[in-house]
Scaffold this motif. Structure first.
Motif, PDB file in Angstrom:
ATOM      1  N   PRO A  20       4.077   5.521 -11.675  1.00 28.95           N
ATOM      2  CA  PRO A  20       4.129   6.136 -13.006  1.00 28.95           C
ATOM      3  C   PRO A  20       5.522   5.991 -13.627  1.00 28.95           C
ATOM      4  CG  PRO A  20       3.129   7.624 -11.404  1.00 28.95           C
ATOM      5  CD  PRO A  20       3.725   6.495 -10.627  1.00 28.95           C
ATOM      6  N   VAL A  21       5.565   5.787 -14.916  1.00 27.84           N
ATOM      7  CA  VAL A  21       6.830   5.627 -15.634  1.00 27.84           C
ATOM      8  C   VAL A  21       7.741   6.836 -15.435  1.00 27.84           C
ATOM      9  CG1 VAL A  21       7.872   5.398 -17.917  1.00 27.84           C
ATOM     10  CG2 VAL A  21       5.823   4.090 -17.358  1.00 27.84           C
ATOM     11  N   THR A  22       7.165   8.033 -15.501  1.00 30.71           N
ATOM     12  CA  THR A  22       7.983   9.244 -15.371  1.00 30.71           C
ATOM     13  C   THR A  22       8.690   9.302 -14.025  1.00 30.71           C
ATOM     14  OG1 THR A  22       5.968  10.415 -14.701  1.00 30.71           O
ATOM     15  CG2 THR A  22       6.654  10.639 -16.998  1.00 30.71           C
ATOM     16  N   ALA A  23       8.015   8.851 -12.954  1.00 31.86           N
ATOM     17  CA  ALA A  23       8.618   8.892 -11.615  1.00 31.86           C
ATOM     18  C   ALA A  23       9.726   7.858 -11.481  1.00 31.86           C
ATOM     19  CB  ALA A  23       7.543   8.675 -10.555  1.00 31.86           C
ATOM     20  N   TYR A  24       9.432   6.603 -11.824  1.00 39.92           N
ATOM     21  CA  TYR A  24      10.477   5.600 -11.597  1.00 39.92           C
ATOM     22  C   TYR A  24      11.640   5.739 -12.573  1.00 39.92           C
ATOM     23  CZ  TYR A  24       8.584   2.122 -15.088  1.00 39.92           C
ATOM     24  OH  TYR A  24       8.155   1.446 -16.208  1.00 39.92           O
ATOM     25  N   SER A  25      11.387   6.251 -13.764  1.00 40.18           N
ATOM     26  CA  SER A  25      12.487   6.460 -14.708  1.00 40.18           C
ATOM     27  C   SER A  25      13.473   7.497 -14.182  1.00 40.18           C
ATOM     28  CB  SER A  25      11.948   6.902 -16.071  1.00 40.18           C
ATOM     29  OG  SER A  25      11.178   5.885 -16.668  1.00 40.18           O
ATOM     30  N   THR A  26      12.944   8.560 -13.573  1.00 42.63           N
ATOM     31  CA  THR A  26      13.801   9.596 -12.992  1.00 42.63           C
ATOM     32  C   THR A  26      14.617   9.039 -11.834  1.00 42.63           C
ATOM     33  OG1 THR A  26      12.231  11.337 -13.602  1.00 42.63           O
ATOM     34  CG2 THR A  26      13.821  11.855 -11.880  1.00 42.63           C
ATOM     35  N   SER A  70      -1.250   9.496  -6.966  1.00 42.62           N
ATOM     36  CA  SER A  70      -0.295  10.567  -7.244  1.00 42.62           C
ATOM     37  C   SER A  70       1.069  10.173  -6.718  1.00 42.62           C
ATOM     38  CB  SER A  70      -0.738  11.901  -6.620  1.00 42.62           C
ATOM     39  OG  SER A  70      -0.664  11.842  -5.210  1.00 42.62           O
ATOM     40  N   VAL A  71       2.100  10.565  -7.433  1.00 41.75           N
ATOM     41  CA  VAL A  71       3.481  10.464  -6.967  1.00 41.75           C
ATOM     42  C   VAL A  71       4.126  11.804  -7.292  1.00 41.75           C
ATOM     43  CG1 VAL A  71       5.702   9.316  -7.181  1.00 41.75           C
ATOM     44  CG2 VAL A  71       3.608   7.970  -7.337  1.00 41.75           C
ATOM     45  N   THR A  72       4.408  12.585  -6.265  1.00 45.64           N
ATOM     46  CA  THR A  72       4.941  13.935  -6.448  1.00 45.64           C
ATOM     47  C   THR A  72       6.276  14.083  -5.741  1.00 45.64           C
ATOM     48  OG1 THR A  72       3.757  14.743  -4.495  1.00 45.64           O
ATOM     49  CG2 THR A  72       2.621  14.914  -6.607  1.00 45.64           C
ATOM     50  N   GLY A  73       7.110  14.977  -6.234  1.00 54.05           N
ATOM     51  CA  GLY A  73       8.387  15.237  -5.592  1.00 54.05           C
ATOM     52  C   GLY A  73       9.523  15.231  -6.575  1.00 54.05           C
ATOM     53  N   ASN A  74      10.737  15.030  -6.049  1.00 53.21           N
ATOM     54  CA  ASN A  74      11.939  15.016  -6.882  1.00 53.21           C
ATOM     55  C   ASN A  74      13.040  14.261  -6.152  1.00 53.21           C
ATOM     56  OD1 ASN A  74      13.442  16.994  -5.144  1.00 53.21           O
ATOM     57  ND2 ASN A  74      11.779  18.348  -5.825  1.00 53.21           N
ATOM     58  N   ILE A  75      14.151  14.058  -6.854  1.00 57.23           N
ATOM     59  CA  ILE A  75      15.260  13.275  -6.300  1.00 57.23           C
ATOM     60  C   ILE A  75      15.820  13.907  -5.034  1.00 57.23           C
ATOM     61  CG2 ILE A  75      17.610  12.459  -6.728  1.00 57.23           C
ATOM     62  CD1 ILE A  75      15.557  10.910  -8.264  1.00 57.23           C
ATOM     63  N   SER A  76      15.985  15.230  -5.026  1.00 55.72           N
ATOM     64  CA  SER A  76      16.620  15.911  -3.895  1.00 55.72           C
ATOM     65  C   SER A  76      15.770  15.888  -2.644  1.00 55.72           C
ATOM     66  CB  SER A  76      16.936  17.360  -4.272  1.00 55.72           C
ATOM     67  OG  SER A  76      17.840  17.412  -5.353  1.00 55.72           O
ATOM     68  N   ASP A  77      14.456  16.132  -2.782  1.00 56.40           N
ATOM     69  CA  ASP A  77      13.575  16.275  -1.626  1.00 56.40           C
ATOM     70  C   ASP A  77      12.812  15.001  -1.293  1.00 56.40           C
ATOM     71  OD1 ASP A  77      14.206  19.042  -1.445  1.00 56.40           O
ATOM     72  OD2 ASP A  77      12.836  19.420  -3.102  1.00 56.40           O
ATOM     73  N   GLY A  78      12.835  14.034  -2.185  1.00 49.44           N
ATOM     74  CA  GLY A  78      12.069  12.816  -1.979  1.00 49.44           C
ATOM     75  C   GLY A  78      10.696  12.899  -2.620  1.00 49.44           C
ATOM     76  N   TYR A  79       9.956  11.798  -2.560  1.00 51.95           N
ATOM     77  CA  TYR A  79       8.649  11.689  -3.205  1.00 51.95           C
ATOM     78  C   TYR A  79       7.562  11.361  -2.189  1.00 51.95           C
ATOM     79  CZ  TYR A  79      10.884  11.668  -7.798  1.00 51.95           C
ATOM     80  OH  TYR A  79      11.589  12.016  -8.923  1.00 51.95           O
ATOM     81  N   THR A  80       6.343  11.761  -2.523  1.00 58.51           N
ATOM     82  CA  THR A  80       5.156  11.386  -1.761  1.00 58.51           C
ATOM     83  C   THR A  80       4.225  10.603  -2.680  1.00 58.51           C
ATOM     84  OG1 THR A  80       5.234  13.269  -0.246  1.00 58.51           O
ATOM     85  CG2 THR A  80       3.107  12.202  -0.534  1.00 58.51           C
ATOM     86  N   LEU A  81       3.870   9.416  -2.245  1.00 61.10           N
ATOM     87  CA  LEU A  81       2.918   8.573  -2.969  1.00 61.10           C
ATOM     88  C   LEU A  81       1.602   8.590  -2.224  1.00 61.10           C
ATOM     89  CD1 LEU A  81       3.412   4.951  -4.308  1.00 61.10           C
ATOM     90  CD2 LEU A  81       1.581   5.436  -2.684  1.00 61.10           C
ATOM     91  N   SER A  82       0.484   8.804  -2.936  1.00 56.84           N
ATOM     92  CA  SER A  82      -0.847   8.726  -2.353  1.00 56.84           C
ATOM     93  C   SER A  82      -1.666   7.680  -3.089  1.00 56.84           C
ATOM     94  CB  SER A  82      -1.555  10.082  -2.428  1.00 56.84           C
ATOM     95  OG  SER A  82      -0.859  11.058  -1.692  1.00 56.84           O
ATOM     96  N   LYS A  83      -2.400   6.887  -2.341  1.00 56.22           N
ATOM     97  CA  LYS A  83      -3.209   5.830  -2.959  1.00 56.22           C
ATOM     98  C   LYS A  83      -4.447   5.544  -2.116  1.00 56.22           C
ATOM     99  CE  LYS A  83      -4.225   2.383  -5.758  1.00 56.22           C
ATOM    100  NZ  LYS A  83      -4.753   2.658  -7.108  1.00 56.22           N
ATOM    101  N   VAL A  84      -5.628   5.527  -2.766  1.00 55.72           N
ATOM    102  CA  VAL A  84      -6.877   5.087  -2.135  1.00 55.72           C
ATOM    103  C   VAL A  84      -7.093   3.632  -2.526  1.00 55.72           C
ATOM    104  CG1 VAL A  84      -9.367   5.388  -1.980  1.00 55.72           C
ATOM    105  CG2 VAL A  84      -7.873   7.395  -2.122  1.00 55.72           C
ATOM    106  N   ILE A  85      -7.278   2.775  -1.543  1.00 57.20           N
ATOM    107  CA  ILE A  85      -7.535   1.355  -1.761  1.00 57.20           C
ATOM    108  C   ILE A  85      -8.946   1.042  -1.283  1.00 57.20           C
ATOM    109  CG2 ILE A  85      -6.874  -0.988  -1.077  1.00 57.20           C
ATOM    110  CD1 ILE A  85      -3.980  -0.012  -0.975  1.00 57.20           C
ATOM    111  N   THR A  86      -9.714   0.364  -2.109  1.00 58.04           N
ATOM    112  CA  THR A  86     -11.112   0.057  -1.794  1.00 58.04           C
ATOM    113  C   THR A  86     -11.277  -1.427  -1.506  1.00 58.04           C
ATOM    114  OG1 THR A  86     -11.814   1.840  -3.277  1.00 58.04           O
ATOM    115  CG2 THR A  86     -13.498   0.247  -2.587  1.00 58.04           C
ATOM    116  N   VAL A  87     -11.865  -1.731  -0.364  1.00 56.17           N
ATOM    117  CA  VAL A  87     -12.191  -3.116   0.001  1.00 56.17           C
ATOM    118  C   VAL A  87     -13.698  -3.269   0.038  1.00 56.17           C
ATOM    119  CG1 VAL A  87     -10.045  -3.326   1.324  1.00 56.17           C
ATOM    120  CG2 VAL A  87     -12.148  -2.655   2.491  1.00 56.17           C
ATOM    121  N   SER A  88     -14.156  -4.517   0.021  1.00 53.86           N
ATOM    122  CA  SER A  88     -15.593  -4.740   0.067  1.00 53.86           C
ATOM    123  C   SER A  88     -16.001  -5.233   1.442  1.00 53.86           C
ATOM    124  CB  SER A  88     -16.000  -5.786  -0.978  1.00 53.86           C
ATOM    125  OG  SER A  88     -15.359  -7.016  -0.724  1.00 53.86           O
TER     126      SER A  88
END
Length: 238
Positions: A182-188, A220-238
């Motif tokens: 997300p733009v908001t996360a990487y911009s920060t 989702s990408v949650t967190g902050n600069i001080s504590d770090g971030y958590t990225l979650s991603k579901v990937i679908t294969v066939s």
């Protein structure tokens, strides 16, 4: 608080990590060219189950993935801590979690450089003898893997991203894709010390993400600069 302690420990005490925090569930938000926020909802089993976008491996794939079976991929790199939690699901089986498959990840460091490559026109800095920010894990019964990393930087011509390849236990490739931020996360993050400021390509300007951004985007990408971030991603294969 446990998540914060975990991320800090993952960055400062690499050998002491033994547990993975639970996923923080939320929708990620990205900004379109008009500045409006776009809500990206995570996939739901049995509903809107599309195979994740197929993307190019790129010029810097892992050369020796079998030798990099590790969840902590930081190596000697520095940057804002990032915990990646990836879930693999099987479209051909009602999008149920897919256990026992290999998940390879690779990314650039905060300066936009990749390990295992360099000393050429694609990347001036030579990191041929290093293996930082690359790793492989096998999905558990819930189809999940986790990697401890740092927030990637960017390099000219690309928006920020993580590379992912899913393979069978025997090594046959099921899917190569990329995860957008997300733009908001990487911009920060890029406004903080040690990073190179705003990338020269936004998500909507990136040639790989332009036709599939909502499905490339991290759930989702949650967190902050001080504590770090958590990225979650579901990937679908066939």
């Amino acid at each position: 608080m446990d998540k914060r302690k975990f991320l800090k420990n993952g960055f400062l005490g690499l050998g002491a990590i033994a547990v993975i925090p639970s996923v923080i569930s939320s929708c990620s938000r990205d900004e379109n060219e008009e500045g409006e926020a776009e809500v990206i909802a995570p996939p739901v089993n049995g509903q809107s189950c599309q195979v994740s976008p197929v993307e190019m491996v790129g010029p810097f794939p892992i050369k020796t993935p079998a030798q990099l079976a590790q969840s902590n991929i930081i190596g000697d790199r520095t940057g804002v801590p990032l915990l990646m939690k990836i879930t693999i699901q099987d479209q051909s089986n009602g999008c149920l979690p897919l256990a026992g498959v290999l998940v390879d990840v690779w990314q650039c460091d905060k300066d936009g450089n990749y390990s295992q490559y360099g000393g050429n026109q694609l990347q001036a800095t030579n990191y041929n003898s290093q293996n930082f920010l690359r790793g492989r894990q096998t999905t558990d019964s819930k189809g999940e893997v986790s990697f401890i990393s740092v927030f990637p930087g960017w390099y000219p011509g690309r928006a920020p991203h993580i590379h992912v390849e899913v393979l069978t236990a025997g090594g046959a490739s099921l899917l190569v894709t990329q995860i957008a931020f997300p733009v908001t996360a990487y911009s920060t993050v890029y406004a903080s010390n040690g990073y190179n400021g705003a990338p020269d390509r936004s998500n909507t300007q990136d040639s790989l993400f332009s036709d599939s951004l909502s499905r490339n985007m991290a759930d989702s990408v949650t967190g902050n600069i001080s504590d770090g971030y958590t990225l979650s991603k579901v990937i679908t294969v066939s």
